[in-house]
Design a protein around this motif. Structure first.
Motif, PDB file in Angstrom:
ATOM      1  N   LYS A 272       0.818  -1.223   0.000  1.00  0.00           N
ATOM      2  CA  LYS A 272       0.000   0.000   0.000  1.00  0.00           C
ATOM      3  C   LYS A 272       0.849   1.269   0.000  1.00  0.00           C
ATOM      4  N   LYS A 288       1.097   7.553  -6.763  1.00  0.00           N
ATOM      5  CA  LYS A 288       1.265   7.028  -5.405  1.00  0.00           C
ATOM      6  C   LYS A 288      -0.037   6.360  -4.980  1.00  0.00           C
ATOM      7  N   ARG A 290      -3.029   5.227  -2.935  1.00  0.00           N
ATOM      8  CA  ARG A 290      -3.725   5.761  -1.771  1.00  0.00           C
ATOM      9  C   ARG A 290      -4.335   4.626  -0.948  1.00  0.00           C
ATOM     10  N   SER A 323      -6.700   2.474  -5.439  1.00  0.00           N
ATOM     11  CA  SER A 323      -7.261   3.817  -5.469  1.00  0.00           C
ATOM     12  C   SER A 323      -6.081   4.776  -5.378  1.00  0.00           C
ATOM     13  N   ALA A 324      -6.067   5.770  -6.285  1.00  0.00           N
ATOM     14  CA  ALA A 324      -4.951   6.714  -6.318  1.00  0.00           C
ATOM     15  C   ALA A 324      -5.356   7.928  -7.135  1.00  0.00           C
TER      16      ALA A 324
END
Length: 605
Positions: A272, A288, A290, A323-324
């Motif tokens: 993560k 990056k 999230r 998710s990012a």
């Protein structure tokens, strides 16, 4: 004595990942139902916790495979050394086309599901094209054995156990249908046989009869799948515990998360806290993470609003969601790679190099292609090239006004290529208006095979209409009926007795049914044993047709029509109507009615 799964290859001492399998076939052939049956069986056996529902995939651990196939292996000394099997089962062909890396496939093996009652269909052939292009080994699940005439289903039985309990009529019906599948595969240059008769699985494709209703043959299917991956792929299944590599299955908006990417991780590890490089419309981009998410286990998935759980680390093989920020322009089918600190530029260069494979050679005169994902783009371009269809432009995204203008420019020089082929993508309103003004033909279908076939038929019509400068060049109306009791051969080619009811028929012409489905071209005609080139109204002749099988695509008593290009029909109506006999005029009206009912209500207007 059965020894359960190890995750280390004893020969090399390296970690073994689960093989990635993909299940595909024609719509309604029972792909999802087969896996649902296994899940249901496992739940009843209190093994549900073992099967995990990954994002876009289901993980079946070795213990579950052993349970499902226990009847086959309880007396055998079989040692399963794989952790289990990850089966990608998200609906749609785009999913398989997106399982790609550097022109190959992420999938280690495929299950091609064929409906026993219908045989090979459009998406079956499409699946075969993609499997051959990606060089993916596969087995065949000949599904719906429970629908065989006089078949008595045996719940959860192995195939041989069930087959031995059937009456001769049921066995014969099944055998004939298996032979038909073998024949189709043979024409595609694959040797195949029922799995229990295969001596060398490297040389022959295994066909496993199954039923998603009764569960018959499913023990055989899973054991063959596990056995083949273990016997022939152990070296390929070795992987490092280094930075993860995957492919984007789908990009979607999720309430409360924003834009997310569903990924199949096929090598290494992702955490993560990682930063990853992922392919977007403008090229590779560094993002990056999230949140790193995995689906909850099946017995936890009660509330659809609470499907996912946050995780710290994921090992291959696995389906996951990230998710990012910055995922909005990420492309389905694009590579995704973990970028360790200090190696960001190197990984960006690697991903950009892979994206370059989607820059295709194009020609001045060719079709415009617009699709939904990179995987679809690669698959459709491969198929168009295999059929020698030139491409002017191929891209991911909606059809725009600029695309239509480009097609119009092509149409002025080469009318047969002035078309747009859309696969799972939208036509923007201004593009639709531009297409209407410029009379640009737009083809759209959710099956690549059908899409290209439809275009090729239109292309031939255009080429024929260009040549048709006089009445002698125009295809004339004709209608026949297949005479009951006069089937001399059912297929390859079908040889039947017919009566010409209107107009005339000639060798080489395409025939259609009353629902506008093409059945094949007239290969030959005979009258009293003599070969003839044409037959006229009132004649009863023998006809051979390549393509259909009597009892499937055509039947005794069917009415068939000569398929006439739209431009020819317009010429016959406007310029040569006086040259038509009364029966030809009536036949032409019937053909127009068929086309307007099944193709376009304004056809030949």
């Amino acid at each position: 004595m059965l020894l359960l799964s190890k995750v280390i290859n004893e020969e090399s001492g390296k970690r073994i990942r689960s093989p990635i399998a993909v299940i595909l076939g024609h719509v309604d052939s029972g792909k999802t139902s087969l896996l649902d049956k296994v899940r249901g069986t496992a739940v009843q056996a209190r093994e549900a916790a073992g099967i995990t529902q990954h994002v876009g995939a289901s993980f079946f651990p070795t213990e579950t495979i052993v349970k499902v196939s226990s009847k086959l292996i309880k007396n055998s000394e079989i040692e399963l050394n794989i952790p289990g099997i990850l089966i990608v089962d998200t609906p749609g062909h785009a999913v398989f086309t997106n399982l790609r890396k550097r022109g190959a496939s992420v999938a280690d093996i495929a299950i091609l599901v064929v409906d026993l009652m219908r045989g090979f269909q459009a998406q079956t052939y499409e699946s075969m094209d993609i499997l051959k292009a990606r060089k993916v080994p596969f087995i065949v699940a000949a599904n719906k054995v429970d629908r065989i005439s006089a078949w008595k289903g045996v719940e959860g039985a192995t195939f041989i156990e069930s087959y031995n309990k059937q009456i001769p009529k049921a066995k014969k019906d099944l055998d004939n249908r298996i032979y038909e599948i073998m024949g189709e595969l043979s024409e595609l240059k694959f040797e195949a046989d029922r799995y229990d008769r295969v001596k060398d699985f490297r040389k022959k494709i295994a066909i496993i009869p199954t039923s998603a209703v009764t569960g018959e043959g499913i023990p055989d299917l899973f054991l063959v799948l596990a056995g083949l991956t273990q016997q022939f792929m152990m070296k390929k299944l070795e992987y490092s515990t280094g930075p993860g590599s995957g492919t984007v299955l789908e990009v979607k908006d999720v309430e409360g998360m924003g834009t997310t990417a569903d990924i199949i991780l096929y090598d290494g590890v992702i955490t993560k806290n990682d930063q990853v490089v992922i392919g977007g419309r403008g090229g590779a981009k560094l993002i990056k993470i999230r949140a790193l998410l995995q689906a909850k286990e099946l017995d936890e998935m009660r509330d659809p609003r609470d499907k996912f759980r946050s995780v710290d680390k994921v090992y291959a093989s696995a389906g996951l969601k990230i998710s990012a920020p910055g995922l909005e322009d990420v492309l389905s089918g694009a590579p995704v790679k973990v970028a360790p600190k200090g190696q960001e530029q190197q990984v960006i260069d690697e991903v950009n190099a892979e994206l370059q494979q989607f820059v295709f050679d194009t020609e001045d005169n060719g079709v415009i292609v617009k699709v939904d994902t990179l995987g679809s783009l690669e698959a459709i371009v491969d198929m168009l090239k295999s059929r020698n269809i030139p491409i002017q432009k191929a891209d991911v995204g909606e059809v725009t006004k600029k695309d239509i203008i480009d097609a119009a420019i092509v149409a002025e020089k080469a009318p047969e290529y002035g078309a747009v082929l859309c696969f799972n993508t939208e036509l923007l309103p201004d593009a639709e208006e531009e297409a209407s003004i410029n009379d640009i033909k737009i083809f759209s279908d959710r099956v690549i095979y059908n899409l290209i076939d439809e275009y090729e038929r239109w292309k031939e019509d255009v080429k024929e209409s260009i040549k048709a400068e006089s009445l002698k060049d125009i295809i004339m109306p004709g209608k026949i009926q297949i005479l009951p009791g006069y089937v001399f051969r059912r297929s390859n080619p079908a040889i039947i007795g017919v009566e010409v009811l209107a107009g005339k028929i000639n060798t080489g012409l395409m025939l259609i049914r009353e629902d506008n489905r093409r059945v094949g071209r007239i290969h030959g005609l005979q009258d009293r044993g003599e070969n003839i080139q044409e037959a006229k109204k009132g004649q009863q002749v023998a006809m051979s047709i390549r393509g259909p099988t009597v009892g499937r695509q055509i039947n005794e008593g069917d009415f068939l029509y000569i398929d006439i290009p739209e431009r020819h029909v317009r010429l016959l109506k406007k310029k040569y109507s006086d040259s038509l006999t009364q029966d030809q005029s009536k036949c032409l009206d019937e053909l127009i009615e068929i086309k307007r009912k099944n193709v376009d209500k304004w056809w030949a207007w």
